[in-house]
Design an enzyme around this catalytic site. Sequence first.
Site: not given
Ligand code: FAD
Ligand code: SF4
Length: 546
Positions: A521, A515, A56, A518, A301, A337, A490
């Site tokens: 793809c 991979c 994040s 993220c 991601r 978050t 990617c």
């Molecule tokens: C580059 C970037 C910058 C960001 N900046 C901010 C910020 O500054 N402030 C903010 O508040 N938000 C920010 N966000 C958004 C924030 O990170 C997300 O909104 C938050 O992480 C969502 O939480 P979540 O629990 O829904 O999902 P996630 O944090 O994605 O957690 C999901 C978890 O589930 C696991 N999982 C997925 N599928 C499975 C499965 N089938 N079986 C077992 N485990 C699985 C994953 O491995 C992961 O650990 C940002 C996001 C990105 C990508």
């Molecule tokens: S999820 Fe897809 S786009 Fe992301 S790293 Fe893996 S292969 Fe590349």
Amino acid sequence: MTVERDVMEFDVVVVGGGPSGLSAAIRLKQLGNETGKDISVCLIEKGSEVGAHILSGAVLEPRSLNELFPDWESRGAPLDTPVTTDKFMFLTETASLRLPTPPSMNNHGNYIISLGNFCRWLGAQAEALGVEIYPGFPAAEILYDQSGAVKGIATGDMGIGKDGQPTESYMRGMELHAKQTIFAEGCRGHLTKTLFDKFSLREGKDPQTFAIGIKELWDIDPEKAKPGLAWHSVGWPLSTDTYGGSFLYHLNGNQVAVGYVVGLDYSNPHLSPFEEFQRFKNHPAVRDTFVGGRRVSYGARALNEGGFQSIPKLTFPGGCLVGCTAGFLNVPKIKGTHTAMKSGMLAAEAIFESFEQMPAGSEPTSYSDKLQNSWLWTELYKVRNIRPGFAKGLWLGLAHAAIDTYLLFGRAPWTLHHHADHTCLKPADQAPKITYPKPDGEVSFDRNSSVYLSGTNHEENQPAHLTLKDKDVPITHNLAVFDAPEQRYCPAGVYEIIHDENGNNPQLQINAQNCVHCKTCDIKDPSQNINWVTPEGGGGPNYPNM
Ligand SMILES: Cc1cc2nc3c(=O)[nH]c(=O)nc-3n(C[C@H](O)[C@H](O)[C@H](O)COP(=O)(O)OP(=O)(O)OC[C@H]3O[C@@H](n4cnc5c(N)ncnc54)[C@H](O)[C@@H]3O)c2cc1C
Ligand code: SF4
């Protein structure tokens, strides 16, 4: 593979150890403890540990945390860097101009954190409350009862070779049965995708739209450290018809989290989000921060950008969706978050309240009611038009955002709509080619050395987790029309077009072991031919402090 799976029974199973899943699990246990009811909660996480797959920014708005653990400070929550200064910049290739900070980007009262470490801390709180956490286990399959209600999940089998046959280390997956299953997979959850279809959860909703966020963590020269500075930019290097921008967050301990976000509705198939990010770091207003420093981590991601109008139906018989797998990110704030946590907490409250009256497999409908009566719903409703307002480019988008925010206060009597990202690419011969500079090895880098810093690892002898619905489409359609855009979008160099020794017979090579999960793809492939499924447990990135 015909061996029966062992079964474990729980009251609630949570899929995913991000902020939403952990908050749901914690809230269930808190409510159980407050009322003296023992409720068994199990959480499974595909990363090797809680936090390993979390990437994040991150600036945390602590609103939900204050509700979940009002005493978070004394519990040692890793919120060490309060935001002291916000800067919002517009960049041209050679210059930078400070713009007024939009209210949504005012971070007074927020904290710069590592979300991975925050989740590790939440995981410890959850375990202390009695949640059973199983890291290294992906939920690979949804289990349904005879009535069609979700009755839990099965973890993936381990030790299956590339040829689909069991190897010496073969171990059958487990079935985790539950009265309610909470899906908290984060953005573009792969099981959630199947629930959308099975229960028509997206019917009547806008398509979800996404962005890719690429991030690095740096140890910088202490002289250049400005702990508490949250710096954002729009403009260069992206052209004004592509949505995106940067973030640069200065943490305590002379660290900087730097990242670049590109809306996946971009139309030029020659664009490479990775290369745009590398180019950005060489801007005159940015480069100096990193000179003399050391890059310590890298990752990427996808994030949701659809907002209010893209939120699906959230409940179905036997479970519900929380966090980014449903799509609660507030785009103008770039924060998901606090909303992910809140949705998890509300789902837990809804499930807990009706637990005794509801037979296993009931639909927890009061979760949707609770959401609609919460601050989360109001927050997302108010900003619903900001992101689609950028569909006609940066300038109109900024002007529209100013009118919507300062004159209409988010109360416009209309709602703008979204297009699915995979429909947005132009044919390669109708879009300008982009020539990216070579990495300098000091501030900008190539993909391979970057992926190395993500700690990514997958067992090589396992079935492909990047599956193609039609193996010919990458060449006959993607290469022919779009010049194989998967080579560029990617961020881990997984997709390569290779040729024979005469330069003929192009083939798509998939370097699946690189991979970083993220999901780009799965989202951006123009014919939706790529289906990401969970690899063997524990595979994927091992992010330290992302
Ligand atoms: C580059 C970037 C910058 C960001 N900046 C901010 C910020 O500054 N402030 C903010 O508040 N938000 C920010 N966000 C958004 C924030 O990170 C997300 O909104 C938050 O992480 C969502 O939480 P979540 O629990 O829904 O999902 P996630 O944090 O994605 O957690 C999901 C978890 O589930 C696991 N999982 C997925 N599928 C499975 C499965 N089938 N079986 C077992 N485990 C699985 C994953 O491995 C992961 O650990 C940002 C996001 C990105 C990508
Ligand atoms: S999820 Fe897809 S786009 Fe992301 S790293 Fe893996 S292969 Fe590349």
